[in-house]
Design a protein around this motif. Sequence first.
Motif, mmCIF file in Angstrom:
data_model
loop_
_atom_site.group_PDB
_atom_site.id
_atom_site.type_symbol
_atom_site.label_atom_id
_atom_site.label_comp_id
_atom_site.label_asym_id
_atom_site.label_seq_id
_atom_site.Cartn_x
_atom_site.Cartn_y
_atom_site.Cartn_z
ATOM 1 N N TYR A 11 32.269 49.257 28.349
ATOM 2 C CA TYR A 11 31.711 48.101 27.663
ATOM 3 C C TYR A 11 30.298 47.850 28.196
ATOM 4 N N VAL A 32 26.472 45.612 27.204
ATOM 5 C CA VAL A 32 25.905 44.560 26.386
ATOM 6 C C VAL A 32 24.396 44.478 26.628
ATOM 7 N N TRP A 33 23.654 44.354 25.516
ATOM 8 C CA TRP A 33 22.207 44.185 25.529
ATOM 9 C C TRP A 33 21.855 42.928 24.744
ATOM 10 N N GLN A 34 20.754 42.276 25.128
ATOM 11 C CA GLN A 34 20.334 41.053 24.456
ATOM 12 C C GLN A 34 18.846 41.136 24.167
ATOM 13 N N VAL A 40 22.337 40.282 19.960
ATOM 14 C CA VAL A 40 23.124 40.863 21.046
ATOM 15 C C VAL A 40 23.758 42.156 20.541
ATOM 16 N N SER A 65 26.881 46.830 32.270
ATOM 17 C CA SER A 65 27.705 47.928 31.793
ATOM 18 C C SER A 65 28.888 48.056 32.738
ATOM 19 N N HIS A 76 26.528 45.133 21.463
ATOM 20 C CA HIS A 76 27.671 45.487 22.301
ATOM 21 C C HIS A 76 28.016 46.955 22.074
ATOM 22 N N HIS A 77 28.356 47.651 23.143
ATOM 23 C CA HIS A 77 28.911 48.995 23.068
ATOM 24 C C HIS A 77 30.337 48.932 23.602
#
Length: 227
Positions: free
Chosen positions: A70, A72-74, A89, A49, A91-92
């Motif tokens: 920004y 990101v999670w996976q 994946v 993050s 994304h914020h």
Amino acid sequence: MCFCGVLGLLRGRAQEVTKPSRTLFNVDIAVPFMLSNTLQREILRGLVSVEPQLAFRLAGRFYPGLYLHYGVWQSISPYNFKNDRRDIVMHHVGGGLSLGYLFKTGNPQVDIFTRLAGGFTEVILTGLAAGLDTSYYKNPERYKAFGTFSLHPAATLFLYLDEEQRGAVGFNLGARFLPYRLSREFIYVDKNSSFTETPDNGPTFGINFGISFTYRFSKRPVNVQPQ
């Protein structure tokens, strides 16, 4: 001459109490952890993050400003789905306004900066169609997006690198809330999946913990004695 002398004295005193405006640029880099929505917590792991912020001292120790975000999670493993290998994946991406307050400590080289930020976040999921069994899902979408507002308080420990308190490194602890629910149907795990019974109720809520880098674009205020 007397008038000039009085004017000079007043100017000197004004310089004693007037503090110049100060601009603060801060970047938080953290690892995000999901706490709510069991499905989201079990399927996705936070990678990184990043949140830069530009703030301006308004009055006293208050710092309103702007921020970007920004995250990101996976999917935890591409093998944790019963159908085929999948790698989802999330994304914020977003930004908004923030209001911070600087707390002074007894140590001149250590401060605590707290802020409350809120704005808009776009939730983007990619890799949704990879590995899907089309006998269950007809024409699955490769990615989906959902817009929502976000709210996140944070606290940062400033460890100044110089006596003028311009540059600082430190630690950041924050939380993020989005009224967004990641459902099983949204990511195609509602049929023939090991997650068919996993609860997916609840919004998105998590914490961030990481490091912080800060720079202030003006000198530390000093008292100027009248001549």
